[in-house]
Design an enzyme around this catalytic site. Structure first.
Site, PDB file in Angstrom:
ATOM      1  N   HIS A  70      53.660  42.137 -57.683  1.00 15.55           N
ATOM      2  CA  HIS A  70      53.483  42.789 -58.985  1.00 15.55           C
ATOM      3  C   HIS A  70      53.534  44.277 -58.652  1.00 15.55           C
ATOM      4  CE1 HIS A  70      51.951  38.922 -60.490  1.00 15.55           C
ATOM      5  NE2 HIS A  70      51.127  38.907 -59.468  1.00 15.55           N
ATOM      6  N   HIS A 233      53.240  32.142 -66.375  1.00 19.88           N
ATOM      7  CA  HIS A 233      52.220  32.839 -65.595  1.00 19.88           C
ATOM      8  C   HIS A 233      51.265  31.909 -64.859  1.00 19.88           C
ATOM      9  CE1 HIS A 233      48.435  34.984 -64.824  1.00 19.88           C
ATOM     10  NE2 HIS A 233      49.193  36.037 -64.654  1.00 19.88           N
ATOM     11  N   HIS A 297      49.990  30.889 -54.472  1.00 24.87           N
ATOM     12  CA  HIS A 297      48.606  30.712 -53.996  1.00 24.87           C
ATOM     13  C   HIS A 297      48.330  29.253 -53.600  1.00 24.87           C
ATOM     14  CE1 HIS A 297      47.835  34.831 -55.033  1.00 24.87           C
ATOM     15  NE2 HIS A 297      48.076  34.620 -56.317  1.00 24.87           N
ATOM     16  N   ASP A 348      51.932  40.419 -53.279  1.00 20.45           N
ATOM     17  CA  ASP A 348      51.159  40.231 -54.502  1.00 20.45           C
ATOM     18  C   ASP A 348      50.582  41.524 -55.094  1.00 20.45           C
ATOM     19  OD1 ASP A 348      49.815  39.048 -56.581  1.00 20.45           O
ATOM     20  OD2 ASP A 348      48.529  37.765 -55.371  1.00 20.45           O
TER      21      ASP A 348
HETATM   22 ZN   LIG Z   1      50.304  37.232 -58.523  1.00 22.10          ZN
END
Ligand SMILES: [Zn+2]
Length: 475
Positions: A70, A233, A297, A348
């Site tokens: 991100h 998401h 994750h 991330d």
């Molecule tokens: Zn993320």
């Protein structure tokens, strides 16, 4: 163009050592043509008229693939490393917490996200991508969820911010998979969070229309530098019908699908409450897992979840430097490795940008947890996570130095203090477990140098603009 001219436009890169087939070889040249594709890897004494570039005292490795980023969150680095709440005084709705966690960090992240203009998104992204390039990353999967103006109203071009991120990657010279995020709600039975309006597209048809627009725009450029993927998401933010629709679209158009899965226990329990199943069980029973799918994750998973990922050939993206920063937990990479689930890596939140640190942390977190050493089986497997597995996850053409792939690579200085004294057969372990980012000296994408002697071509401008942004944002 004559045959001779063709040969002359070829470049032969000549490092001391070249990483190929899982080991370092001496005396090889990597030859690419003007288009940037590797056309041969051959002994240096078999070269003919190619233009030669000697990389003295260097080891050459395939460029690394950062599968989860991100970029705008680079503005948060160092700004959230303190206690934000007092015991018993949580500022969060719906979370009975009295300590700092992922959820309190998320509120701070939202507050930065609401303040960025399109120019700011470009400058922050360029900073993140520049740092990636300096660390030997040549392609990134950008999980992009900032879509609208701060008040939630779409820009005239609904992909304005996505295009600013792509422009930043192009200007730095990285390849980018723009994984455009679908975000429909705050969560199951959760009140709307007033800091989320920039992310929300409630209607899947509207979301897909915007994906199509972006895809057409990127396809038009006709290169391999930028492409689009689908990113629901999380099960928290995307209800099931919506998820089914966007996954079907991705399958029909052969796009990659990335989704945050089981990053936090609260996300898993909310999913069980809503659907009676854990996130992976939900995705599996709905037929949504596939080799196109990357679960980002995948920390808080049950033993049953891992065979589901293995059977469907879905990929897991671990982000250990962020996961340790946010207190997310430890990715059970040992179980994933045992059951042949491919694991790739992402930086991330950009608490730190160093994909080799992510590679070593994948192993080190398990050592601390299990009180063992060498849990995952060695440096070559960890380096595969940072290269070939990442390439498969985001659909990048690189990841290995092989004929037909692009000449995307980085070099390591063999006299860098962090790895000095290594022999070819333990050099990769020295690089994966101990090299400093300063050891990365050249970075080349599609045959074109973007970093030389450890300096990026536009580094000064990127850093200066980012400094100005940070002053504006935080004063
Ligand atoms: Zn993320």
């Amino acid at each position: 163009m004559s045959a001779d001219a063709n040969i002359e436009s070829r470049i032969a890169w000549l490092p001391d050592l070249l990483y190929i087939g899982g080991q370092f070889e001496r005396g090889l040249a990597l030859v690419c043509e003007a288009s940037g594709a590797i056309i041969k890897v051959a002994p240096a004494d078999q070269l003919t008229d190619e233009k030669r570039v000697r990389l003295a005292n260097r080891a050459m490795l395939p460029g690394m693939i950062n599968a989860h980023s991100h970029a705008f969150q680079r503005v948060l680095r160092g700004r959230t490393e303190y206690r934000s709440i007092r015991a018993g005084a949580s500022p969060l709705p719906n979370h009975e917490v009295d300590r700092d966690s992922f959820w309190t960090w998320r509120e701070m992240m939202y507050s930065a996200a609401t303040r960025l203009t399109p120019d700011d998104v470009y400058d922050a992204s360029r900073m993140a991508f520049l740092e990636m390039a300096l660390g030997g990353i040549t392609a990134v999967g950008e999980f992009h969820y900032l879509h609208h103006a701060p008040d939630g109203v779409p820009y005239d071009d609904p992909n304005l911010l996505a295009k600013e991120v792509v422009r930043a990657a192009r200007d730095v010279g990285l390849r980018i998979a723009l994984l455009r995020v679908a975000y429909a709600r705050s969560g199951y039975q959760t009140e709307v969070n007033p800091r989320q309006p920039r992310f929300i597209e409630r209607d899947p048809a509207l979301y897909l229309k915007n994906v199509e627009g972006l895809k057409a725009d990127l396809d038009q450029a006709g290169d391999e530098a930028a492409w689009v993927g689908i990113a629901p998401h999380s099960v928290r933010a995307v209800p099931l019908d919506y998820l089914r629709e966007v996954t079907a679209y991705a399958n029909e158009h052969q796009l990659k699908i990335h989704m945050h899965v089981a990053e936090q226990p609260a996300e898993v329990s909310a999913c069980v409450e809503e659907y009676g199943r854990t996130p992976i069980a939900l995705l599996d029973t709905e037929g949504l897992l596939s080799e196109r799918f990357t679960a980002v994750h995948a920390i808080h998973v049950t033993p049953k979840a891992i065979p589901s990922l293995a059977r469907t050939r879905a990929i897991v993206c671990a982000c250990p430097t962020t996961e340790r920063n946010l207190g997310d937990g430890v990715v059970p990479a040992d179980e994933y490795f045992k059951q042949d689930v491919a694991v790739c890596l992402g930086t991330d939140s950009h608490a730190q940008i160093d994909l080799l640190e992510d590679a070593r942390e994948l192993e080190y977190h398990l050592r601390l947890q299990k009180l063992e050493r060498a849990v995952l089986g060695g440096a070559a497997l960890l380096f595969d996570c940072a290269t070939t597995n990442g390439a498969r996850s985001i659909g990048a053409a690189g990841g290995a130095l092989e004929v037909g792939r692009p000449a995307d690579f980085f070099t390591i200085a063999l006299d860098d203090p962090s790895i000095a004294g290594a022999a070819p057969d333990n050099l990769l372990a020295s690089i994966v477990f101990a090299s400093s980012r300063a050891a990365v000296r050249e970075v080349v994408v599609g045959g074109k140098p973007i970093v030389s002697e450890g300096q990026h071509l536009i580094q000064d401008d990127v850093v200066e603009r980012f400094n100005e942004l940070q002053k504006r944002l935080w004063n």
